[in-house]
Design an enzyme around this catalytic site. Sequence first.
Site, PDB file in Angstrom:
ATOM      1  N   SER A 164       3.293   2.205   4.071  1.00  0.00           N
ATOM      2  CA  SER A 164       1.972   1.982   4.136  1.00  0.00           C
ATOM      3  C   SER A 164       1.056   3.142   4.691  1.00  0.00           C
ATOM      4  O   SER A 164       1.182   4.171   4.122  1.00  0.00           O
ATOM      5  CB  SER A 164       2.052   0.976   5.291  1.00  0.00           C
ATOM      6  OG  SER A 164       0.514   0.348   5.236  1.00  0.00           O
ATOM      7  N   LYS A 172       5.027   1.071  -0.168  1.00  0.00           N
ATOM      8  CA  LYS A 172       4.078  -0.196   0.132  1.00  0.00           C
ATOM      9  C   LYS A 172       2.710   0.461  -0.171  1.00  0.00           C
ATOM     10  O   LYS A 172       2.251   0.939   0.785  1.00  0.00           O
ATOM     11  CB  LYS A 172       4.192  -0.719   1.668  1.00  0.00           C
ATOM     12  CG  LYS A 172       3.185  -1.773   2.093  1.00  0.00           C
ATOM     13  CD  LYS A 172       3.562  -2.104   3.434  1.00  0.00           C
ATOM     14  CE  LYS A 172       2.732  -3.536   3.721  1.00  0.00           C
ATOM     15  NZ  LYS A 172       1.450  -2.920   4.121  1.00  0.00           N
TER      16      LYS A 172
END
Length: 539
Positions: free
Chosen positions: A428, A453
């Site tokens: 992320s 991600k």
Amino acid sequence: MERLFYKFDLGSQHHLSPSHAILTRFSSSPSPSPSPLPLPLPLPLPSSSSSSCSSLPLRSGCSNRRATRRRWRACSASRPPAEPAPHDRPSLASIGKGLFGFAAAAAAFASVCGGSPAVAESLTVAFPASHVREVNTVQRTLVEAWGLIRETFVDPTFNHQDWDSKLQQTMVEMFPLRSADAAYNKIGAMLSTLGDPFTRIISPKEYQSFRIGSDGNLQGVGLFINAEPKTGHLVVLFCVDNSPAARAGIHEGDELIEIDGEILEGVGSEVAAQKLRGRAGTTVTVKVHSGTDGGSASTVREVKLPREYIKLSPVSTAVIPHRMPDGSITKTGYVKLSAFSQNAAADVESAIQEMERQDVRSYILDLRDNPGGLVKAGLDVAQMWLDGDETLVNTIDRDGNLQPINMIDGHAITHDPLVVLVNEGSASASEILAGALHDNGRAILVGNKTFGKGKIQSVMELHDGSALFVTVAKYLSPSLHDIDQVGITPDVQCTADMINVPKESLFKEKSSVSTLEADSCIMVAEHELDIQESKGTAS
């Protein structure tokens, strides 16, 4: 700016059976009423080229948008609403009539725009309302979560399903339940049909723990504990420096026996952690068992600890002396960033500035096993290493629009050579930061391929203290590389082997110079820094 509201009323207010609830949606705050519970949701609506009013199910009456995003105007109700297009979703009223015999009636309420605080048209739908108070509360949470998903979820097809009928179905399934936990599970089941594991709901207690991690502060005694897998005993993992627990002489490996006189046998670590937390200025009494590894000289003592504001920094640092190929000694600054909390960027900035004062000549930024956190924190850290108007990341919204996020006249804190360490646990915001530094030519990536991600979540607190995580956008790296389910492959691969370092040293001194120098990936990073510095000298 107009706002959207879902109003969840008991049916008796609308001459329906009290066993039903009413869901009404407004485009601005409804008129005050003694019984309805409005749920304010400042949400963007999907764009529409139509200039007429819409009769889409559970939409407010207006589909026309001004040029400014998220600004809406009410439309006149003097003409009947347009018929929905063939691809529009069917209304909940038509779907719900045959479900378990519960009535689901829809009624349109019209008023002339201008003087009224509510939108010209709204659609009201009846649902079966639980007589169990805690389930009824979760029913309200269901409506709130459903509405947020409907307005913000990145996939406008909702995984190719009728999202309106999902609300009806879940509300009916929730009606006979008798506990809040079971009702929350129904919300979770509804969200799972979206096919996105990152869109989820968490309980109020879980959200409190999440906020502690993201805020970087808690009120407590500075103890981190965990349950031993075999015995279930609660053991101290570590104490925050200068915290009440550290000042009282509690150490890593000590066992917690009691909290405020309550024996902790069979109590989980999260429950115990909740008992230790509390308002700053209050106290908590703990009984701890301390002893050597061999079990000798063990003691049991009771300690009264004051609760204080505890600052949790996700940053740890070290200055590594480094011998260059020509025999000279330089300093490499090591910055380990474990999460992107609210104070992460400020702590990284302070660390870099302090190392600059120590005449550090190169840097290693360690993002290994950093699962992400606040995207803004990742972008703020990226700007500390870059100049100008560089693109940091590109986002793609639910309509497929690509939007670059650029710096504005950025000024790096340092231009010294930089290596970023990543692995399969870097996800992320870590991938956003690594991609920004790599694609802009600022850093060499060393390690293993990242998690992959490539989605951005928005976290929204709901009325009952729970929280909804919603995937609202996808992102691409500055060079338009898709990261989702792919990850970022580093420039140089390495394995994170530790060379000739006792296991006890690794556990107790994760950022000590001796431990870092034995990390094979850091050795590779230092070699890459040598190459960068030699190129800089030659030029």
